[in-house]
Enzyme design. Structure first.
Site, PDB file in Angstrom:
ATOM      1  N   SER A 223      38.566  11.170  89.216  1.00 53.74           N
ATOM      2  CA  SER A 223      39.517  11.171  88.068  1.00 53.74           C
ATOM      3  C   SER A 223      38.926  11.911  87.077  1.00 53.74           C
ATOM      4  O   SER A 223      39.356  11.887  85.903  1.00 53.74           O
ATOM      5  CB  SER A 223      39.416   9.620  87.725  1.00 53.74           C
ATOM      6  OG  SER A 223      38.229   9.084  87.277  1.00 53.74           O
ATOM      7  N   ASN A 224      37.994  12.608  87.328  1.00 53.88           N
ATOM      8  CA  ASN A 224      37.177  13.369  86.426  1.00 53.88           C
ATOM      9  C   ASN A 224      37.219  15.022  86.551  1.00 53.88           C
ATOM     10  O   ASN A 224      36.484  15.391  87.556  1.00 53.88           O
ATOM     11  CB  ASN A 224      35.672  12.816  86.760  1.00 53.88           C
ATOM     12  CG  ASN A 224      34.694  13.368  85.462  1.00 53.88           C
ATOM     13  OD1 ASN A 224      34.783  14.701  84.977  1.00 53.88           O
ATOM     14  ND2 ASN A 224      33.529  12.980  85.148  1.00 53.88           N
TER      15      ASN A 224
ATOM     16  N   ASP B 139      29.668   9.838  93.469  1.00 56.69           N
ATOM     17  CA  ASP B 139      29.353   8.727  92.502  1.00 56.69           C
ATOM     18  C   ASP B 139      27.985   9.111  91.811  1.00 56.69           C
ATOM     19  O   ASP B 139      27.035   9.323  92.427  1.00 56.69           O
ATOM     20  CB  ASP B 139      29.357   7.481  93.134  1.00 56.69           C
ATOM     21  CG  ASP B 139      29.453   6.225  92.252  1.00 56.69           C
ATOM     22  OD1 ASP B 139      30.347   6.427  91.374  1.00 56.69           O
ATOM     23  OD2 ASP B 139      28.779   5.425  92.509  1.00 56.69           O
TER      24      ASP B 139
ATOM     25  N   PHE C  68      30.845  17.131  80.063  1.00 56.06           N
ATOM     26  CA  PHE C  68      31.433  15.557  79.924  1.00 56.06           C
ATOM     27  C   PHE C  68      30.736  14.562  79.881  1.00 56.06           C
ATOM     28  O   PHE C  68      29.350  14.643  80.110  1.00 56.06           O
ATOM     29  CB  PHE C  68      32.426  15.428  80.847  1.00 56.06           C
ATOM     30  CG  PHE C  68      31.815  15.484  82.589  1.00 56.06           C
ATOM     31  CD1 PHE C  68      31.475  14.285  83.074  1.00 56.06           C
ATOM     32  CD2 PHE C  68      31.489  16.668  83.154  1.00 56.06           C
ATOM     33  CE1 PHE C  68      30.778  14.294  84.271  1.00 56.06           C
ATOM     34  CE2 PHE C  68      31.038  16.791  84.312  1.00 56.06           C
ATOM     35  CZ  PHE C  68      30.463  15.639  84.927  1.00 56.06           C
TER      36      PHE C  68
ATOM     37  N   ASP D  15      26.835  14.218  78.969  1.00 58.64           N
ATOM     38  CA  ASP D  15      26.162  15.350  78.660  1.00 58.64           C
ATOM     39  C   ASP D  15      25.437  15.797  77.285  1.00 58.64           C
ATOM     40  O   ASP D  15      24.421  16.261  77.213  1.00 58.64           O
ATOM     41  CB  ASP D  15      27.067  16.803  78.959  1.00 58.64           C
ATOM     42  CG  ASP D  15      27.161  16.873  80.519  1.00 58.64           C
ATOM     43  OD1 ASP D  15      26.217  16.202  81.223  1.00 58.64           O
ATOM     44  OD2 ASP D  15      27.938  17.423  80.784  1.00 58.64           O
TER      45      ASP D  15
ATOM     46  N   LYS E  28      23.529  24.433  83.673  1.00 57.91           N
ATOM     47  CA  LYS E  28      23.605  22.911  84.083  1.00 57.91           C
ATOM     48  C   LYS E  28      23.416  22.651  85.530  1.00 57.91           C
ATOM     49  O   LYS E  28      22.534  22.058  86.166  1.00 57.91           O
ATOM     50  CB  LYS E  28      24.647  22.420  83.619  1.00 57.91           C
ATOM     51  CG  LYS E  28      24.828  20.817  83.783  1.00 57.91           C
ATOM     52  CD  LYS E  28      26.071  20.060  83.456  1.00 57.91           C
ATOM     53  CE  LYS E  28      26.112  18.573  83.743  1.00 57.91           C
ATOM     54  NZ  LYS E  28      27.308  18.032  83.936  1.00 57.91           N
TER      55      LYS E  28
HETATM   56  P1  ITT Z   1      35.206   9.021  89.467  1.00 57.21           P
HETATM   57  O1  ITT Z   1      34.456   7.955  89.819  1.00 57.21           O
HETATM   58  O2  ITT Z   1      36.619   8.906  89.315  1.00 57.21           O
HETATM   59  O3  ITT Z   1      34.799  10.487  90.288  1.00 57.21           O
HETATM   60  P2  ITT Z   1      33.614   9.090  86.887  1.00 57.21           P
HETATM   61  O4  ITT Z   1      33.896   9.914  85.759  1.00 57.21           O
HETATM   62  O5  ITT Z   1      34.017   7.543  86.630  1.00 57.21           O
HETATM   63  O6  ITT Z   1      34.695   9.777  87.985  1.00 57.21           O
HETATM   64  P3  ITT Z   1      31.208   8.257  87.976  1.00 57.21           P
HETATM   65  O7  ITT Z   1      31.354   6.941  88.314  1.00 57.21           O
HETATM   66  O8  ITT Z   1      30.365   9.113  89.065  1.00 57.21           O
HETATM   67  O9  ITT Z   1      32.336   9.274  87.641  1.00 57.21           O
HETATM   68  O10 ITT Z   1      30.137   8.530  86.851  1.00 57.21           O
HETATM   69  C1  ITT Z   1      29.652   7.457  86.002  1.00 57.21           C
HETATM   70  C2  ITT Z   1      29.691   7.973  84.510  1.00 57.21           C
HETATM   71  O11 ITT Z   1      28.615   8.971  84.247  1.00 57.21           O
HETATM   72  C3  ITT Z   1      31.021   8.553  83.922  1.00 57.21           C
HETATM   73  O12 ITT Z   1      31.184   8.074  82.649  1.00 57.21           O
HETATM   74  C4  ITT Z   1      30.633  10.034  83.952  1.00 57.21           C
HETATM   75  O13 ITT Z   1      31.509  10.830  82.963  1.00 57.21           O
HETATM   76  C5  ITT Z   1      29.008  10.214  83.903  1.00 57.21           C
HETATM   77  N1  ITT Z   1      28.479  11.418  84.450  1.00 57.21           N
HETATM   78  C6  ITT Z   1      28.738  11.571  85.766  1.00 57.21           C
HETATM   79  N2  ITT Z   1      28.231  12.754  85.911  1.00 57.21           N
HETATM   80  C7  ITT Z   1      27.790  13.174  84.878  1.00 57.21           C
HETATM   81  C8  ITT Z   1      27.155  14.427  84.358  1.00 57.21           C
HETATM   82  O14 ITT Z   1      26.973  15.436  85.233  1.00 57.21           O
HETATM   83  N3  ITT Z   1      27.037  14.756  83.159  1.00 57.21           N
HETATM   84  C9  ITT Z   1      27.588  13.931  81.986  1.00 57.21           C
HETATM   85  N4  ITT Z   1      27.769  12.476  82.493  1.00 57.21           N
HETATM   86  C10 ITT Z   1      28.211  12.205  83.803  1.00 57.21           C
END
Ligand code: ITT
Length: 188
Positions: free
Chosen positions: A8-9, A65, A140, A143, A162
């Protein structure tokens, strides 16, 4: 080669596209919901998600994840990173860390890839620190408050910088190695 990136990201999709641009792999963003089971291990979430998606007939896809694990908070938000980001956000994490001098933290990223009948699961880690205030407009999620070198936040770095040091970048490199071993890369 074409892979569906199931998330979703959109920020993750951009990182995947950038990293696999030179591999001739087309990354297609797909929103296909799957259960993210509640467990303390990212790998377990990814394994269960892959099984669910494969049993629905889906092939050639990637899921990711990730989470941020703060030392002084005993690994919190960790597997709850998504919920914490959506509720209290970066300001909430900074508040929890207000009087804390031990700022160490790490990001972890577990990627599951179904490709050509093979399943590959890899995990990348990036150590760093939680900054005292949010900085930068790039990236996002967490970060703006995470820095891999104690100076710039991920949100202040161009995407290639990054990826060069991040948890996801490290997972990409492991994934590429595994795909090469399986003879599934277009490069050597
Ligand atoms: P999906 O599960 O749909 O892929 P999500 O954004 O919920 O999308 P995660 O559960 O993997 O993804 O991420 C958990 C949280 O950590 C979520 O709020 C992300 O925005 C954050 N996150 C993940 N990778 C990141 C990154 O590289 N930099 C900053 N924040 C990150």
């Amino acid at each position: 080669m074409r892979l569906k990136v199931i998330t979703s990201n959109p920020g993750k999709v951009e990182e995947f596209r950038r990293e696999f641009a030179d591999w001739g792999v087309e990354m297609e963003h797909a929103h296909i919901p799957y259960d993210e089971i509640q467990t303390s291990e990212l790998e377990e979430v990814v394994k269960a998600g892959m099984e669910e998606l494969r049993s629905s007939g889906l092939r050639d896809f990637i899921i990711d994840d990730s989470g941020m694990f703060v030392d002084a908070l005993k690994g919190f938000p960790g597997v709850y990173s998504s919920y914490v980001q959506k509720t209290v956000g970066n300001a909430g994490v900074l508040r929890l860390m207000e009087d804390v001098s031990e700022r160490g933290a790490e990001f972890r990223c577990c990627i599951g890839c179904d490709i050509d009948g093979e399943t590959v699961i890899v995990t990348g880690v990036c150590r760093g620190t939680i900054l005292r205030e949010a900085r930068g407009d790039g990236g996002f999620g967490y970060d703006p408050i995470f820095s891999p070198d104690g100076e710039r936040s991920f949100a202040e770095m161009p995407l290639d910088e990054k990826n060069a040091v991040s948890h996801r970048g490290n997972a990409f490199r492991l994934l590429k190695d595994r795909l090469r071993d399986l003879g599934l890369s277009d490069t050597d």
